[in-house]
Design an enzyme around this catalytic site. Sequence first.
Site, PDB file in Angstrom:
ATOM      1  CE  LYS A  20       7.467   2.029  -2.804  1.00  0.00           C
ATOM      2  NZ  LYS A  20       6.763   1.226  -3.822  1.00  0.00           N
ATOM      3  CG  HIS A  45       7.503   5.110   0.171  1.00  0.00           C
ATOM      4  ND1 HIS A  45       6.405   4.323   0.412  1.00  0.00           N
ATOM      5  CD2 HIS A  45       7.257   5.758  -0.986  1.00  0.00           C
ATOM      6  CE1 HIS A  45       5.538   4.500  -0.563  1.00  0.00           C
ATOM      7  NE2 HIS A  45       6.026   5.360  -1.428  1.00  0.00           N
ATOM      8  CG  HIS A  73       1.212   5.891  -0.853  1.00  0.00           C
ATOM      9  ND1 HIS A  73       0.605   4.860  -1.528  1.00  0.00           N
ATOM     10  CD2 HIS A  73       2.522   5.844  -1.177  1.00  0.00           C
ATOM     11  CE1 HIS A  73       1.510   4.200  -2.222  1.00  0.00           C
ATOM     12  NE2 HIS A  73       2.679   4.784  -2.041  1.00  0.00           N
TER      13      HIS A  73
END
Length: 150
Positions: A20, A45, A73
Amino acid sequence: MNEQELDLLNKTALLHDIGKIGVRDDVLLKESRLTNEEFEQIKLHPVLDESILKQIEPAEAMAPLLPGVRSHHERYNGGGYPDGLKGLDIPEFGRIIAVADAFDAMTSDRPYRKGMPIEKALAILAEGKGTQWDPVSLKGSLMFIRFKRR
């Protein structure tokens, strides 16, 4: 998990969002809904996470962390990013961190909203069992969260 695996999981979790730093602050701290373009930046990211950690020496010390940071994710049903992995194809650390990261995101205050009550976050996690989150990782995480609250 044995002590060594828990240590690697802890290190992976600590570094899972390092990428990030490559996302603009005006996107990360935005108080309103992200545009599609901004969300695409955010979705990069995990790849940045991996790229940054690959540059750290000794490389063999970072290697066990890479799958978890890249895959945190991914969604159990294959709808996540960056690789669209599904089910047990998602590395174990990624599946575990996905649950912890979601719980933290839901219960923490953000610039654009207050954190939600823990019970609501737990209900949302339970609703996503088998679609967003690995049922086994979710079960273990929920047990841990409830144990820590006592």
